[in-house]
Write an enzyme that holds these catalytic residues in place. Sequence first.
Site, short mmCIF file in Angstrom:
data_model
loop_
_atom_site.label_atom_id
_atom_site.label_comp_id
_atom_site.label_asym_id
_atom_site.label_seq_id
_atom_site.Cartn_x
_atom_site.Cartn_y
_atom_site.Cartn_z
N SER A 142 0.76 -1.17 -0.02
CA SER A 142 0.08 0.18 -0.20
C SER A 142 0.85 1.09 -0.09
O SER A 142 1.99 1.05 0.38
CB SER A 142 -0.98 -0.07 1.13
OG SER A 142 -1.81 1.05 1.15
N ASP A 143 0.30 2.23 -0.55
CA ASP A 143 1.02 3.61 -0.65
C ASP A 143 0.05 4.51 -0.77
O ASP A 143 -1.03 4.38 -1.37
CB ASP A 143 2.07 3.62 -1.98
CG ASP A 143 2.91 4.84 -1.63
OD1 ASP A 143 3.89 4.79 -0.89
OD2 ASP A 143 2.80 5.81 -2.30
N GLN A 144 0.58 5.71 -0.17
CA GLN A 144 -0.38 7.02 -0.21
C GLN A 144 0.63 8.30 -0.69
O GLN A 144 1.50 8.50 -0.19
CB GLN A 144 -0.84 7.10 1.27
CG GLN A 144 -1.79 8.34 1.23
CD GLN A 144 -2.39 8.53 2.72
OE1 GLN A 144 -1.86 9.05 3.46
NE2 GLN A 144 -3.68 8.02 3.00
N ALA A 167 -3.08 3.84 -2.69
CA ALA A 167 -3.42 2.53 -3.46
C ALA A 167 -3.20 1.42 -2.51
O ALA A 167 -2.44 1.48 -1.57
CB ALA A 167 -2.63 2.54 -4.58
#
EC number: 3.6.1.-
Length: 199
Positions: free
Chosen positions: A75-77, A112
């Site tokens: 996950s990444d933001q 995501a």
Amino acid sequence: MQKQALPTRPLVLASTSVYRRELLSRLGLPFETASPMVDETPLADETAAQTSLRLAIAKARALKGAFPDALLIGSDQVALLDGQQLGKPGTHERAVAQLTHMRGRTVEFHTAVALFDAASGQTSSATDITRVSMRNYSDAQIEHYLRREQPYDCAGSAKVESLGIAMIAAVESTDPTALIGLPLIALCNLLQQHGVEVL
């Protein structure tokens, strides 16, 4: 009471983030965590949505060698304001600059999540966009908040799950967990696609 079906293969969160670990633990599934060691620098001309999705997938795939039979979650933001990506500030000075720039404005957070099946090579992913309207806080309030919270590992410098909520006027989102860093609604859908029933 019927027992919950457990994943048939290991579930691994490709992150050392305490926030993502806490979120994933809410699902009640056994999982491990590991550091993916991925360079999070945005590429030239890459949109916030593209950056967050690319990094989420890269993080999940980075652990294939260590967990060849696992379902790997990445996950990444990325925070976006005026077309500029706001990453993790890292320092007090950068956090002051971020919060000053965000004051009284609306910031988009692109979060995501990717689920990589290391055995089959299949990757599924989703992206959430959360719009956060910031309060018209003062310079003194920025300093007071940063000294108490020290959110230097948080994109946009405001942690909605703790004192950062006082810096925020409104949140528009389809998934309340996305802003914290791991969109669980999307993740539940991805897990179901890979044969993991959360309920």
